[in-house]
Design a protein around this motif. Structure first.
Motif, PDB file in Angstrom:
ATOM      1  N   VAL A 150       0.826  -1.208   0.000  1.00  0.00           N
ATOM      2  CA  VAL A 150       0.000   0.000   0.000  1.00  0.00           C
ATOM      3  C   VAL A 150       0.860   1.257   0.000  1.00  0.00           C
ATOM      4  O   VAL A 150       0.570   2.237  -0.682  1.00  0.00           O
ATOM      5  CB  VAL A 150      -0.944  -0.007   1.227  1.00  0.00           C
ATOM      6  N   SER A 151       1.957   1.228   0.759  1.00  0.00           N
ATOM      7  CA  SER A 151       2.764   2.438   0.922  1.00  0.00           C
ATOM      8  C   SER A 151       3.881   2.519  -0.104  1.00  0.00           C
ATOM      9  O   SER A 151       4.609   3.512  -0.148  1.00  0.00           O
ATOM     10  CB  SER A 151       3.372   2.457   2.323  1.00  0.00           C
ATOM     11  N   ASP A 152       4.036   1.461  -0.906  1.00  0.00           N
ATOM     12  CA  ASP A 152       5.162   1.428  -1.837  1.00  0.00           C
ATOM     13  C   ASP A 152       6.485   1.575  -1.095  1.00  0.00           C
ATOM     14  O   ASP A 152       7.433   2.147  -1.597  1.00  0.00           O
ATOM     15  CB  ASP A 152       5.022   2.551  -2.882  1.00  0.00           C
ATOM     16  N   GLN A 153       6.520   1.126   0.106  1.00  0.00           N
ATOM     17  CA  GLN A 153       7.700   1.150   0.975  1.00  0.00           C
ATOM     18  C   GLN A 153       8.183   2.561   1.285  1.00  0.00           C
ATOM     19  O   GLN A 153       9.335   2.760   1.656  1.00  0.00           O
ATOM     20  CB  GLN A 153       8.847   0.336   0.358  1.00  0.00           C
ATOM     21  N   ALA A 154       7.306   3.528   1.110  1.00  0.00           N
ATOM     22  CA  ALA A 154       7.708   4.907   1.403  1.00  0.00           C
ATOM     23  C   ALA A 154       7.170   5.331   2.760  1.00  0.00           C
ATOM     24  O   ALA A 154       6.266   4.707   3.296  1.00  0.00           O
ATOM     25  CB  ALA A 154       7.170   5.831   0.326  1.00  0.00           C
ATOM     26  N   ILE A 155       7.758   6.400   3.297  1.00  0.00           N
ATOM     27  CA  ILE A 155       7.185   7.004   4.489  1.00  0.00           C
ATOM     28  C   ILE A 155       6.057   7.912   4.016  1.00  0.00           C
ATOM     29  O   ILE A 155       6.268   8.796   3.187  1.00  0.00           O
ATOM     30  CB  ILE A 155       8.237   7.841   5.252  1.00  0.00           C
ATOM     31  N   LEU A 156       4.853   7.646   4.491  1.00  0.00           N
ATOM     32  CA  LEU A 156       3.719   8.458   4.051  1.00  0.00           C
ATOM     33  C   LEU A 156       3.500   9.597   5.039  1.00  0.00           C
ATOM     34  O   LEU A 156       3.584   9.402   6.246  1.00  0.00           O
ATOM     35  CB  LEU A 156       2.450   7.612   3.963  1.00  0.00           C
ATOM     36  N   THR A 157       3.243  10.775   4.488  1.00  0.00           N
ATOM     37  CA  THR A 157       2.896  11.906   5.355  1.00  0.00           C
ATOM     38  C   THR A 157       1.579  12.483   4.848  1.00  0.00           C
ATOM     39  O   THR A 157       1.328  12.482   3.645  1.00  0.00           O
ATOM     40  CB  THR A 157       3.970  13.004   5.328  1.00  0.00           C
ATOM     41  N   PRO A 158       0.746  12.961   5.755  1.00  0.00           N
ATOM     42  CA  PRO A 158      -0.546  13.513   5.320  1.00  0.00           C
ATOM     43  C   PRO A 158      -0.331  14.779   4.502  1.00  0.00           C
ATOM     44  O   PRO A 158       0.590  15.553   4.780  1.00  0.00           O
ATOM     45  CB  PRO A 158      -1.269  13.810   6.634  1.00  0.00           C
ATOM     46  N   SER A 159      -1.168  14.972   3.492  1.00  0.00           N
ATOM     47  CA  SER A 159      -1.015  16.138   2.636  1.00  0.00           C
ATOM     48  C   SER A 159      -1.518  17.399   3.342  1.00  0.00           C
ATOM     49  O   SER A 159      -1.013  18.481   3.123  1.00  0.00           O
ATOM     50  CB  SER A 159      -1.772  15.934   1.319  1.00  0.00           C
ATOM     51  N   SER A 160      -2.512  17.216   4.230  1.00  0.00           N
ATOM     52  CA  SER A 160      -3.054  18.378   4.906  1.00  0.00           C
ATOM     53  C   SER A 160      -2.469  18.507   6.304  1.00  0.00           C
ATOM     54  O   SER A 160      -2.530  17.561   7.085  1.00  0.00           O
ATOM     55  CB  SER A 160      -4.584  18.258   4.987  1.00  0.00           C
TER      56      SER A 160
END
Lengths: 331, 505
Positions: free
Chosen positions: A153-163
């Motif tokens: 789901v995350s593509d192995q990236a660190i996800l941060t909220p856009s807002s």
């Protein structure tokens, strides 16, 4: 390998009264005494403990654990185990943040995290109730599957909220407390009422205490077990969203120790791992005890290595007390 | 005349104050098949277990070749060449036949098992006995009949000369039982001694040389099998006086339609083509030997055990209970055979135990009204005579009789149309028994259908308006009114089709 003895004609005799109603709950308030005592001791001895800031932080840190540990109490009372909490806690916010980045809606993001957790709980329920796999093993296996999905789901990236407003989901102040803390209070209250006051709660206890007898009494034990996994999955997903809001990020490589913290809270509180006995308030007390203990150690600058060792000993002590009471009331 | 292989002298044994055996003396001759027969609870299995060192006699002696010995346990009995094949199979299911047969007596070099030697020994054993089971199959994959063969092979592998077989055919199909009888004869012809505990009289007559008859823990006869007829044997096994503990049998109010109709109920390997009715106000007792499928039938009616064929009508409507919940909703209650495993929540308060199936009635907006629940439970406790300090006491702290009455209080809390009670007086004292009989009779007098499963002959005769006797999963016959006699029941249960009621002199 000997031949089984015939014990069919053993009449049970009256033994000295020791246990009380609903699985020894009432007679055992030890953990509450311990929580109050620790609070008083730390307030008197440790500068910086009894301050609004410290206590608010303490509650904020505990909020995600309490949100998941309260329904986890129901799983244990129903006689099951769920070790997949960490994976759900990590993966659900990855789903939630992806939804947030695509829609920009915080509400939809939270809902997505909740639904992802619910789906994980349904998967666990399927394995335990339909496939009849031992819940310890099935939720262990589910952990890996759910964690793996997290990477996808995350593509192995660190996800941060856009807002940047996403922080407000957990960190808004209402009546002096954060929304994270208040949401934890609501989840605890719901689980508490559900377990202690409703028919459903009685069925949960009955299922864990004696599944066969519960079935004979007309309790749909499989549905009861399934429901506890659903609740816990959804709660773990929600806890993950709270944590993502607090840290404003989520990643698949996050620390897997969450389930240990939640289980420790349940067990230290005194809920029996044998099923059929325990309470939500115990879990709350257990979580607060561990949190205050760690906080006290930190403020007194005790080496974190020793903190871990002592926490381990506390868990052993709690389980030991449980085993002791159970063998004394063995029937 | 050869000396007995084993002599038992004045054996007495009691369990928790209940006399299982009283002053029993038996001689077992070498190279014979010696049957121990009797009704359920006559003491035959206990005697077999004392022979094999599983139980220890309270009084009396076991003599081997004339010398008294103390058999401290099964292991010590085996040293003397005696072993038992118990009703419960005691094999390691996940390991192979070969490993099971030689478990604990492996040929080895240091710590390493010499499998090849074991295989040779096994082949010899199979050749010698003619009992053929594949050495490499896992025990779990074998039928019960083959598992018993493995047990016998294991006994023989340890050079047992005397094998006690405790109800070996109870769970076997007819042809499997016949095979086992052939094996017994073969072993006897090799000079081995078999003590055959059984309640299947055909089998006893087909293989036994000697028969010892037990009744209520006492030896009532000891004879050569050839000198006995089946009818004589049954008369010796039964013939007890009834204790006057039973309430009067009120004529069952003939109030029309059956509350329960069972038609052709079938579950493969368990029961077949079961049809019977229970009318309101009637006490119907299902009896038969242990393992004849009695409990399974009533559990199937209640929704605890699925059935494949047949139909159940409740108050005239066809019902199929997939879960006890539906049975309860229709007005049924079950008092299960095992109070602890399926009845009670020992750690819960008495009130909680009583109210659990009826919580809906005490729930408003999902919240259970604890105080009205306790009041209602206390009322039912008083009605059935549960003696407890308060409704809040944990059920596990009460005596067996009181625990059983909790289950009655639970059943009585609903508008009961049919009560199913599986061995309702097991493990309770005489006083509580009488109270339970009263409860059942009162319930019937109020027009409820009562279906009881019982092994106790007195109970069957004392309670039943009608008796259904089962044998090997089928209904062997039904008896009503004056036709309910020990002899008639025993003939049906043991499978002897002697004319009912005429041979009681």
């Amino acid at each position: 390998m000997t031949i089984t003895d015939d014990t069919a004609t053993t009449p049970s005799t009256d033994r000295p009264a020791r246990s009380t109603a609903w699985g020894n709950t009432l007679g055992r308030f030890g953990i509450l005494v311990a929580v109050v005592a620790l609070f008083i001791i730390l307030s008197l001895t440790t500068p910086g403990f009894f301050s609004g800031l410290n206590l608010r932080n303490l509650l904020d840190q505990q909020a995600p654990i309490l949100i998941a540990a309260a329904p986890l109490t129901l799983v244990l009372i129903a006689g099951q185990f769920d070790v997949s909490l960490s994976a759900v806690y990590i993966t659900a916010p990855l789903v939630g943040l992806q939804v947030e980045s695509h829609t920009g809606s915080i509400a939809l993001a939270v809902l997505a995290g909740l639904v992802a957790g619910l789906a994980a709980g349904a998967f666990n329920a399927l394995l335990v109730v339909i496939c009849r796999i031992n819940s310890f093993i099935s939720t262990l296996a589910a952990s890996y599957i759910i964690a793996g999905i997290g990477y996808l789901v995350s593509d192995q990236a660190i996800l941060t909220p856009s807002s940047p407003g996403f922080r407000g989901f957990a960190a808004t102040r209402v009546l002096g407390l954060s929304t994270a803390t208040l949401m934890a209070v609501v989840v605890i209250a719901v689980c508490w009422v559900l377990l202690a006051l409703t028919r459903y709660g009685r069925y949960v206890y009955a299922t864990g205490a004696n599944a066969e007898a519960a079935k004979v009494s007309g309790v749909r034990t499989r549905w009861i077990v399934a429901s506890t996994f659903l609740l816990t999955g959804a709660a773990a997903g929600f806890a993950g969203m709270v944590n993502a809001s607090q840290s404003m990020s989520a990643q698949a490589t996050d620390d897997f120790s969450f389930v240990f913290a939640a289980l420790a809270a349940v067990v230290v509180g005194g809920t029996s791992i044998a099923g059929g006995a325990g309470a939500v308030w115990r879990t709350v007390a257990g979580a607060l005890f561990i949190a205050m203990m760690n906080n006290g150690f930190n403020l007194n600058q005790v080496d974190p290595i020793y903190q871990r060792i002592i926490l381990g000993l506390v868990i052993l002590g709690a389980v030991g007390i449980d085993a002791l009471t159970r063998s004394r009331n063995a029937t | 005349m050869t000396a007995p292989a084993i002599s038992l002298r004045g054996i007495s044994k009691s369990f928790d104050g209940v006399q299982a055996l009283v002053d029993v003396s038996v001689d077992i001759m070498p190279g014979t098949i010696h049957a121990l027969v009797g009704e359920n609870g006559a003491g035959k299995s206990t005697l077999g277990k004392i022979l094999a060192g599983v139980y220890h006699a309270d009084e009396g002696q076991v003599l081997l070749a004339g010398a008294p010995v103390t058999l401290a346990g099964p292991r010590e009995a085996l040293v003397h060449g005696i072993t038992i094949v118990a009703q419960e199979i005691a094999l390691v299911g996940t390991r192979s036949v070969l490993e099971n047969v030689y478990l604990g007596s492996e040929s080895h070099t240091g710590p390493f098992v010499r499998t090849r030697t074991l295989r040779r020994r096994y082949a010899e054993l199979v050749a010698e006995t003619g009992i053929d089971v594949d050495a490499d199959t896992l025990v779990d994959q074998l039928s019960i009949a083959d598992q018993q063969k493995v047990e016998i092979l294991r006994a023989l592998a340890r050079n047992a000369d005397v094998i006690v077989m405790d109800e070996p055919t109870a769970r076997l199909a007819t042809h499997e039982a016949a095979t086992l009888m052939t094996i017994f004869r073969g072993l006897r012809d090799q000079g081995r001694t078999i003590v055959f505990v059984s309640h299947f009289l055909e089998e006893v007559f087909s293989v036994s040389d000697h028969v010892t008859v037990l009744r209520d823990g006492r030896k009532v006869a000891d004879a050569l099998a050839a000198d006995l007829t089946p009818t004589e044997l049954i008369t010796m096994m039964v013939g007890r006086s009834l204790d006057a503990v039973f309430p009067d049998k009120r004529a069952s109010a003939d109030s029309g339609d059956a509350v329960l109709q069972v038609r052709g109920l079938t579950r493969p390997q368990t029961f077949e083509d079961i049809s019977f009715d229970v009318f309101p106000g009637e006490i119907v007792v299902v009896t038969g030997l242990v393992g004849s499928g009695r409990s399974e039938v009533v559990r199937s009616v209640y929704g605890l055990l699925p059935h494949d064929g047949g139909e159940v009508f409740f108050d005239g409507r066809s019902v199929r209970h997939a879960h006890p919940r539906q049975a309860i909703a229709h007005g049924m209650a079950l008092i299960p055979e095992s109070r602890k495993a399926e009845g009670l929540f020992l750690g819960f308060p008495v009130a909680g135990n009583i109210a659990l199936p009826h919580l809906r009635r005490f729930t408003r907006w999902g919240i259970v009204d604890g105080s009205s629940l306790r009041r209602a439970a206390a009322e039912k406790m008083a009605a059935v005579g549960v003696k407890a300090a308060s409704p809040g006491v944990a059920a596990g702290l009460l005596s067996g009789g009181n625990q059983q009455k909790i289950l009655f209080a639970r059943a009585f809390m609903s508008d009961l149309r049919l009560l199913i009670a599986d061995e309702p007086t097991r493990g309770v004292d005489v006083g509580a028994k009488r109270q339970i009989y009263e409860l059942l009779a009162e319930l019937a007098a109020r027009g409820t259908g009562v279906l009881v499963v019982s092994s106790e002959m007195e109970e069957v005769i004392g309670l039943a308006h009608r008796v259904i006797v089962m044998r090997r999963g089928r209904i062997a016959g039904q008896l009503a009114g004056d036709a309910i006699t020990e002899n008639a029941i025993a003939h049906l249960a043991f499978g002897q089709d002697a004319t009912v009621g005429t041979d009681h002199s």
